[in-house]
Design a protein around this motif. Structure first.
Motif, PDB file in Angstrom:
ATOM      1  N   UNK A   1       0.834  -1.249  -0.050  1.00  0.00           N
ATOM      2  CA  UNK A   1      -0.045   0.004   0.083  1.00  0.00           C
ATOM      3  C   UNK A   1       0.883   1.243  -0.141  1.00  0.00           C
ATOM      4  N   UNK A   2       1.776   1.214   0.836  1.00  0.00           N
ATOM      5  CA  UNK A   2       2.884   2.333   0.772  1.00  0.00           C
ATOM      6  C   UNK A   2       3.450   2.603  -0.406  1.00  0.00           C
ATOM      7  N   UNK A   3       3.685   1.386  -1.148  1.00  0.00           N
ATOM      8  CA  UNK A   3       4.357   1.485  -2.634  1.00  0.00           C
ATOM      9  C   UNK A   3       3.368   2.212  -3.482  1.00  0.00           C
ATOM     10  N   UNK A   4       2.180   1.706  -3.623  1.00  0.00           N
ATOM     11  CA  UNK A   4       1.263   2.533  -4.335  1.00  0.00           C
ATOM     12  C   UNK A   4       0.780   3.810  -4.030  1.00  0.00           C
ATOM     13  N   UNK A   5       0.919   4.252  -2.884  1.00  0.00           N
ATOM     14  CA  UNK A   5       0.728   5.644  -2.536  1.00  0.00           C
ATOM     15  C   UNK A   5       1.932   6.375  -2.834  1.00  0.00           C
ATOM     16  N   UNK A   6       3.148   5.994  -2.413  1.00  0.00           N
ATOM     17  CA  UNK A   6       4.292   6.808  -2.254  1.00  0.00           C
ATOM     18  C   UNK A   6       4.996   6.939  -3.741  1.00  0.00           C
ATOM     19  N   UNK A   7       5.235   5.333  -3.953  1.00  0.00           N
ATOM     20  CA  UNK A   7       5.917   5.428  -5.345  1.00  0.00           C
ATOM     21  C   UNK A   7       5.156   5.613  -6.637  1.00  0.00           C
ATOM     22  N   UNK A   8       3.962   4.978  -6.661  1.00  0.00           N
ATOM     23  CA  UNK A   8       3.080   5.238  -7.875  1.00  0.00           C
ATOM     24  C   UNK A   8       2.279   6.468  -7.744  1.00  0.00           C
ATOM     25  N   UNK A   9       2.193   6.901  -6.555  1.00  0.00           N
ATOM     26  CA  UNK A   9       1.352   8.310  -6.562  1.00  0.00           C
ATOM     27  C   UNK A   9      -0.091   7.995  -6.823  1.00  0.00           C
ATOM     28  N   UNK A  10      -0.630   6.771  -6.461  1.00  0.00           N
ATOM     29  CA  UNK A  10      -2.043   6.559  -6.704  1.00  0.00           C
ATOM     30  C   UNK A  10      -2.847   6.680  -5.206  1.00  0.00           C
ATOM     31  N   UNK A  11      -4.386   7.148  -5.433  1.00  0.00           N
ATOM     32  CA  UNK A  11      -5.018   7.452  -4.262  1.00  0.00           C
ATOM     33  C   UNK A  11      -5.292   6.029  -3.897  1.00  0.00           C
ATOM     34  N   UNK A  12      -4.866   5.829  -2.520  1.00  0.00           N
ATOM     35  CA  UNK A  12      -5.068   4.362  -2.007  1.00  0.00           C
ATOM     36  C   UNK A  12      -5.911   4.313  -0.730  1.00  0.00           C
ATOM     37  N   UNK A  13      -7.200   3.216  -0.750  1.00  0.00           N
ATOM     38  CA  UNK A  13      -7.689   3.007   0.243  1.00  0.00           C
ATOM     39  C   UNK A  13      -7.290   1.637   1.028  1.00  0.00           C
ATOM     40  N   UNK A  14      -7.071   1.534   2.177  1.00  0.00           N
ATOM     41  CA  UNK A  14      -6.649   0.489   2.919  1.00  0.00           C
ATOM     42  C   UNK A  14      -7.631  -0.165   3.747  1.00  0.00           C
ATOM     43  N   UNK A  15      -8.328  -1.260   3.617  1.00  0.00           N
ATOM     44  CA  UNK A  15      -9.175  -1.912   4.462  1.00  0.00           C
ATOM     45  C   UNK A  15      -8.714  -2.784   5.513  1.00  0.00           C
ATOM     46  N   UNK A  16      -8.551  -2.647   6.695  1.00  0.00           N
ATOM     47  CA  UNK A  16      -7.825  -3.656   7.716  1.00  0.00           C
ATOM     48  C   UNK A  16      -9.229  -4.561   8.402  1.00  0.00           C
ATOM     49  N   UNK A  17      -9.189  -5.643   7.629  1.00  0.00           N
ATOM     50  CA  UNK A  17     -10.053  -6.531   8.311  1.00  0.00           C
ATOM     51  C   UNK A  17      -9.632  -7.537   9.748  1.00  0.00           C
ATOM     52  N   UNK A  18      -8.513  -7.164   9.976  1.00  0.00           N
ATOM     53  CA  UNK A  18      -7.863  -7.901  11.183  1.00  0.00           C
ATOM     54  C   UNK A  18      -8.236  -7.190  12.239  1.00  0.00           C
ATOM     55  N   UNK A  19      -8.864  -7.820  13.264  1.00  0.00           N
ATOM     56  CA  UNK A  19      -9.033  -7.326  14.629  1.00  0.00           C
ATOM     57  C   UNK A  19      -7.813  -6.921  15.576  1.00  0.00           C
ATOM     58  N   UNK A  20      -6.799  -7.302  15.167  1.00  0.00           N
ATOM     59  CA  UNK A  20      -5.504  -6.778  15.718  1.00  0.00           C
ATOM     60  C   UNK A  20      -4.999  -5.648  15.374  1.00  0.00           C
ATOM     61  N   UNK A  21      -5.463  -5.123  14.197  1.00  0.00           N
ATOM     62  CA  UNK A  21      -5.020  -3.871  13.564  1.00  0.00           C
ATOM     63  C   UNK A  21      -3.409  -3.443  13.356  1.00  0.00           C
TER      64      UNK A  21
END
Length: 271
Positions: free
Chosen positions: A23-43
């Protein structure tokens, strides 16, 4: 918006670290708008992505994508729907599972215009969270460790993927398995050879030869703990590790059709 699920039926394979760093790669290197959905309760992903404000935390929690028919999310360059303990309770409400799955799928469709890519990280259990994610995603990558139980877990994940393709998500594209935390030990080399022999068609073949894999390095854990992308970590070993990881991430992004060659091509022709 293209959606990718990073998951496995086996815990401890490092999927949250891969999902976060990708996700970092997509947002920072590829400059894309990224939504991250964390479905793990431990977060764990939520903590890693928001510790240094690389991503902003949405006011909407991930659980609301299942329970609230009208759930929405703020627009932004990098936004996280955070994991929380309530996610573990979703499966208890058996009578509402279809409703939850429908709500999640609708949520993904509804927020699609706000982002370029959505990355989903799940808990390793085959519950309503993973099932909903599998029927709502375009792409799936399965990190595995080179141990027999991980290979056994792979079969059950492939059955889940096949069932989803047959019925509720015919457009699902299984990009492949991604060996993670790979070490140069005789035992691991033997297991990798066994995977290449039995599952070669499921590995992610790289254009420059070989298969996508991520070698064991403390740099990933350190970057996660610090809340930074691995290429921004102060240690030289982290940047060295990134050079080996980048071709795999670039190829996954390219397979998803989100790799912008005009801005990134120069960086990759050197590989």
């Amino acid at each position: 918006m293209k959606t990718i699920l990073i998951t496995n039926r086996k815990g401890g394979v490092g999927k949250s670290a891969i999902a976060s760093q990708y996700a970092h790669y997509l947002a920072d290197k590829l400059q894309l708008r990224v939504l991250f959905i964390d479905l793990d309760s431990q977060a764990n992903s939520t903590k890693a992505l928001t510790a240094k404000q690389a991503a902003i935390t949405s006011a909407t929690k991930a659980v609301e994508a299942f329970t609230n028919k009208a759930a929405s999310v703020e627009s932004g360059n990098f936004v996280v729907l955070r994991g929380s303990p309530e996610l573990d309770l979703l499966d208890m409400e058996q009578a509402r599972r279809n409703e939850f799955a429908g709500n999640f799928k609708s949520f993904i469709a509804r927020v699609g215009a706000q982002f370029d890519v959505c990355v989903i990280d799940t808990a390793p259990t085959l519950d309503i969270r993973m099932k909903s994610a599998v029927i709502s995603t375009n792409y799936l990558v399965a990190p595995i460790q080179l141990a027999q139980e991980a290979i056994d877990g792979l079969r059950s994940l492939l059955q889940t993927v096949a069932a989803a393709k047959d019925s509720l998500n015919p457009g699902l594209h299984f990009i492949g398995i991604l060996p993670n935390q790979v070490m140069d030990t005789p035992f691991q080399k033997e297991n990798l050879a066994a995977i290449v022999q039995h599952f070669a068609n499921l590995l992610i073949a790289l254009p420059e030869g070989g298969f996508a894999l991520i070698r064991r390095t403390t740099a990933i854990e350190e970057s996660q703990a610090e809340g930074v992308p691995i290429w921004k970590h102060a240690k030289t070993s982290a940047r060295d590790a990134w050079r080996k990881i980048e071709p795999s991430f670039a190829h996954i992004a390219s397979t998803m059709g989100v790799f912008n060659t005009s801005t990134q091509g120069a960086a990759h022709h050197g590989h």
